[in-house]
Enzyme design. Structure first.
Site, PDB file in Angstrom:
ATOM      1  N   GLY A  12       0.820  -1.213   0.000  1.00 53.83           N
ATOM      2  CA  GLY A  12       0.000   0.000   0.000  1.00 53.83           C
ATOM      3  C   GLY A  12       0.853   1.261   0.000  1.00 53.83           C
ATOM      4  O   GLY A  12       2.083   1.198  -0.098  1.00 53.83           O
ATOM      5  N   TYR A  13       0.191   2.382   0.094  1.00 55.62           N
ATOM      6  CA  TYR A  13       0.882   3.679  -0.015  1.00 55.62           C
ATOM      7  C   TYR A  13       1.934   3.851   1.097  1.00 55.62           C
ATOM      8  O   TYR A  13       3.130   3.955   0.816  1.00 55.62           O
ATOM      9  CB  TYR A  13      -0.169   4.790   0.024  1.00 55.62           C
ATOM     10  CG  TYR A  13       0.365   6.204   0.047  1.00 55.62           C
ATOM     11  CD1 TYR A  13       1.440   6.593  -0.754  1.00 55.62           C
ATOM     12  CD2 TYR A  13      -0.246   7.165   0.850  1.00 55.62           C
ATOM     13  CE1 TYR A  13       1.903   7.901  -0.747  1.00 55.62           C
ATOM     14  CE2 TYR A  13       0.201   8.475   0.864  1.00 55.62           C
ATOM     15  CZ  TYR A  13       1.277   8.840   0.064  1.00 55.62           C
ATOM     16  OH  TYR A  13       1.729  10.133   0.094  1.00 55.62           O
ATOM     17  N   SER A  36      -6.098  -5.839  -2.172  1.00 50.41           N
ATOM     18  CA  SER A  36      -7.486  -5.378  -2.316  1.00 50.41           C
ATOM     19  C   SER A  36      -7.522  -3.875  -2.614  1.00 50.41           C
ATOM     20  O   SER A  36      -8.467  -3.381  -3.194  1.00 50.41           O
ATOM     21  CB  SER A  36      -8.298  -5.686  -1.058  1.00 50.41           C
ATOM     22  OG  SER A  36      -7.868  -4.873   0.013  1.00 50.41           O
ATOM     23  N   SER A 127      -4.287   7.031  13.652  1.00 47.75           N
ATOM     24  CA  SER A 127      -4.574   8.234  12.883  1.00 47.75           C
ATOM     25  C   SER A 127      -4.965   9.380  13.798  1.00 47.75           C
ATOM     26  O   SER A 127      -5.544   9.175  14.867  1.00 47.75           O
ATOM     27  CB  SER A 127      -5.733   7.917  11.942  1.00 47.75           C
ATOM     28  OG  SER A 127      -6.312   9.090  11.447  1.00 47.75           O
ATOM     29  N   TYR A 152     -14.811   4.182  10.371  1.00 50.82           N
ATOM     30  CA  TYR A 152     -13.358   4.094  10.128  1.00 50.82           C
ATOM     31  C   TYR A 152     -12.596   4.623  11.343  1.00 50.82           C
ATOM     32  O   TYR A 152     -11.702   3.964  11.886  1.00 50.82           O
ATOM     33  CB  TYR A 152     -12.972   4.894   8.869  1.00 50.82           C
ATOM     34  CG  TYR A 152     -11.507   5.281   8.849  1.00 50.82           C
ATOM     35  CD1 TYR A 152     -10.532   4.352   8.532  1.00 50.82           C
ATOM     36  CD2 TYR A 152     -11.104   6.578   9.196  1.00 50.82           C
ATOM     37  CE1 TYR A 152      -9.186   4.690   8.560  1.00 50.82           C
ATOM     38  CE2 TYR A 152      -9.767   6.925   9.222  1.00 50.82           C
ATOM     39  CZ  TYR A 152      -8.817   5.981   8.906  1.00 50.82           C
ATOM     40  OH  TYR A 152      -7.493   6.333   8.943  1.00 50.82           O
ATOM     41  N   LYS A 156     -10.039   2.755  14.432  1.00 48.90           N
ATOM     42  CA  LYS A 156      -8.693   3.148  14.895  1.00 48.90           C
ATOM     43  C   LYS A 156      -8.700   3.294  16.416  1.00 48.90           C
ATOM     44  O   LYS A 156      -7.769   2.847  17.101  1.00 48.90           O
ATOM     45  CB  LYS A 156      -8.251   4.454  14.227  1.00 48.90           C
ATOM     46  CG  LYS A 156      -7.994   4.318  12.728  1.00 48.90           C
ATOM     47  CD  LYS A 156      -6.811   3.395  12.440  1.00 48.90           C
ATOM     48  CE  LYS A 156      -6.647   3.062  10.983  1.00 48.90           C
ATOM     49  NZ  LYS A 156      -5.718   1.974  10.706  1.00 48.90           N
TER      50      LYS A 156
HETATM   51  C1  UD1 Z   1      -9.123  12.019   7.092  1.00 48.01           C
HETATM   52  C2  UD1 Z   1      -8.630  11.752   8.479  1.00 48.01           C
HETATM   53  C3  UD1 Z   1      -7.406  10.908   8.424  1.00 48.01           C
HETATM   54  C4  UD1 Z   1      -7.687   9.639   7.656  1.00 48.01           C
HETATM   55  C5  UD1 Z   1      -8.132  10.025   6.254  1.00 48.01           C
HETATM   56  C6  UD1 Z   1      -8.485   8.771   5.480  1.00 48.01           C
HETATM   57  C7  UD1 Z   1      -9.082  13.574  10.032  1.00 48.01           C
HETATM   58  C8  UD1 Z   1      -8.632  14.869  10.571  1.00 48.01           C
HETATM   59  N1  UD1 Z   1      -8.287  13.013   9.122  1.00 48.01           N
HETATM   60  O1  UD1 Z   1      -8.197  12.878   6.484  1.00 48.01           O
HETATM   61  O2  UD1 Z   1      -7.024  10.563   9.720  1.00 48.01           O
HETATM   62  O3  UD1 Z   1      -6.569   8.825   7.605  1.00 48.01           O
HETATM   63  O4  UD1 Z   1      -9.283  10.851   6.339  1.00 48.01           O
HETATM   64  O5  UD1 Z   1      -8.860   9.102   4.180  1.00 48.01           O
HETATM   65  O6  UD1 Z   1     -10.106  13.037  10.379  1.00 48.01           O
HETATM   66  N2  UD1 Z   1     -10.441  18.534   0.608  1.00 48.01           N
HETATM   67  C9  UD1 Z   1     -11.009  19.401  -0.324  1.00 48.01           C
HETATM   68  N3  UD1 Z   1     -11.352  18.898  -1.542  1.00 48.01           N
HETATM   69  C10 UD1 Z   1     -11.147  17.589  -1.878  1.00 48.01           C
HETATM   70  C11 UD1 Z   1     -10.568  16.718  -0.933  1.00 48.01           C
HETATM   71  C12 UD1 Z   1     -10.231  17.231   0.301  1.00 48.01           C
HETATM   72  O7  UD1 Z   1     -11.212  20.590  -0.057  1.00 48.01           O
HETATM   73  O8  UD1 Z   1     -11.514  17.206  -3.003  1.00 48.01           O
HETATM   74  C13 UD1 Z   1     -10.039  19.078   1.913  1.00 48.01           C
HETATM   75  C14 UD1 Z   1     -10.778  18.439   3.083  1.00 48.01           C
HETATM   76  O9  UD1 Z   1     -11.946  19.158   3.384  1.00 48.01           O
HETATM   77  C15 UD1 Z   1      -9.723  18.555   4.177  1.00 48.01           C
HETATM   78  C16 UD1 Z   1      -8.393  18.472   3.449  1.00 48.01           C
HETATM   79  O10 UD1 Z   1      -8.691  18.747   2.094  1.00 48.01           O
HETATM   80  O11 UD1 Z   1      -9.805  19.815   4.778  1.00 48.01           O
HETATM   81  C17 UD1 Z   1      -7.749  17.102   3.548  1.00 48.01           C
HETATM   82  O12 UD1 Z   1      -8.706  16.126   3.188  1.00 48.01           O
HETATM   83  P1  UD1 Z   1      -8.324  14.581   3.004  1.00 48.01           P
HETATM   84  O13 UD1 Z   1      -7.123  14.481   2.139  1.00 48.01           O
HETATM   85  O14 UD1 Z   1      -9.567  13.873   2.559  1.00 48.01           O
HETATM   86  O15 UD1 Z   1      -7.879  14.100   4.434  1.00 48.01           O
HETATM   87  P2  UD1 Z   1      -8.647  14.236   5.840  1.00 48.01           P
HETATM   88  O16 UD1 Z   1     -10.101  14.281   5.651  1.00 48.01           O
HETATM   89  O17 UD1 Z   1      -7.981  15.319   6.589  1.00 48.01           O
END
Ligand code: UD1
Length: 341
Positions: A12-13, A36, A127, A152, A156
């Site tokens: 994985g990553y 998977s 996490s 999820y 954890k």
């Molecule tokens: C979350 C969890 C992290 C988990 C991960 C699994 C928290 C703080 N973090 O990460 O522990 O391992 O999910 O996937 O609960 N965003 C946009 N546009 C997009 C995608 C993301 O604006 O298209 C923003 C989100 O609102 C967020 C940031 O980017 O503010 C990071 O998002 P993402 O990369 O999905 O990670 P988390 O949600 O922080």
């Protein structure tokens, strides 16, 4: 003889980057993966980077007899890193049983086998999601955890509780739960990196795919948060820095005197960046304009979370080497490499 570390989810990553770090630190990673949510191509990249092929078992970690045969065959496993888990927050809301079964079940199988085969040291992938929206920032390991807002996240928290309970039972398994913040970037060779399945849920792969023309536009999820520019703040850590923390965690466990032991450690950069800052930095390092729009908030997102990493600096003797610019440079290089394929 090199110490063998069993790495579940090693294709994985984070697992594949950690396999590189383990190899560089003198360990032999033994990879277990059921592919998977990973690709066999990763193994070729891995082999090119480290110059040797690694022991690999295509096995589901929930399959106890199959896992047992790995412990038997390898014989002298010194430690385990348990990455293998489902990680899509949205999917976990729709299919909670799948998440509980896989994420909790696989840890139980591993712990039973570790006790049976007297394998002492475990590093567990946890996490920052365990903190929810914390009342204080940056978060330390003492910051109280909040009820998780997805199955999820709950898996954890439950896995951390299982490890803590195990210690109270005087189990010989010693463990460290590393609480990752947001892993980003890729190995500098661009031979391995993040491989999102379908439309990326995470920010950075969505950004790089948009810049590469695979996605038309990225939506910034909300700009009405109580932050300087209104967008959410996260702590983005280069995946190779995160990988290094795992090798250091084994050195830490080796220094521990107690036979039964459990600890939690934040692994982040200590720096918070907003979504708009990430976009701006990406545009700067890549020279690409990213087509974005401001959209609604995403359900379940916390406003801001970033780490206090004093404990990791001190007890792991670890610190980050890469900043956000470098992380995004490496993420972009990887995306461009993928586009060639
Ligand atoms: C979350 C969890 C992290 C988990 C991960 C699994 C928290 C703080 N973090 O990460 O522990 O391992 O999910 O996937 O609960 N965003 C946009 N546009 C997009 C995608 C993301 O604006 O298209 C923003 C989100 O609102 C967020 C940031 O980017 O503010 C990071 O998002 P993402 O990369 O999905 O990670 P988390 O949600 O922080």
């Amino acid at each position: 003889m090199k110490k063998k570390i069993l790495v579940t989810g090693g294709a994985g990553y984070i697992g594949s980057h950690t396999a590189v770090a383990l190899h560089n630190a003198g360990y032999t990673p033994v990879i277990v993966d059921n592919f998977s949510n990973s690709s066999k191509n990763v193994l070729q990249g891995l082999e090119k980077i480290i110059g040797i092929s690694l022991p690999l078992y295509e096995i589901d970690c929930n399959d106890k007899p199959a896992m047992k045969s790995v412990f038997e065959k390898e014989g002298n496993i010194e430690g385990v890193i348990h990455f293998a888990a489902y990680k899509a927050v949205g999917e976990s809301v729709k299919e909670p049983l799948k998440y509980y079964q896989n994420n909790i079940g696989s840890l139980l199988v591993l712990l039973e086998l570790m006790e049976q085969f007297e394998v002492k040291n475990l590093v567990f992938s946890s996490s920052c999601t365990v903190y929810g929206q914390p009342d204080e920032l940056p978060v330390t390991e003492q910051t109280p955890t909040k009820p998780a807002n997805s199955p999820y996240g709950r898996t954890k928290q439950m896995c951390e509780d299982i490890l803590s309970d195990l210690t109270k039972s005087k189990s010989p398994v010693r463990s460290v739960a590393l609480r990752y913040f947001n892993p980003v970037g890729a190995h500098e060779s661009a031979l391995i990196g993040e491989l999102p399945n379908g439309v990326p849920a995470n920010l950075i792969p969505f950004v790089t795919q948009t810049a590469a023309g695979i996605r038309e536009q990225i939506t910034v999820f909300g700009n009405d948060y109580n932050t300087a520019d209104g967008t959410c703040i996260r702590d983005y850590i280069h995946v190779m820095d995160l990988a290094d923390a795992h090798t250091k965690a084994f050195e830490y466990l080796d220094r521990v005197k107690e036979t039964s032991f459990y600890d939690t450690i934040n692994v982040g950069t200590g720096q918070g960046n907003s979504v708009l800052e990430v976009l701006e930095t990406f545009e700067k390092v890549s020279g690409q304009k990213v087509n974005y729009r401001i959209g609604d908030r995403r359900e379940g997102d916390v406003e801001q979370v970033y780490a206090n990493v004093d404990k990791a600096n001190k007890v792991l003797n670890w610190e980050t080497k890469y900043d956000l610019e470098r992380s995004l440079t490496d993420a972009w290089r990887w995306e461009q490499e993928l586009s060639k394929k």
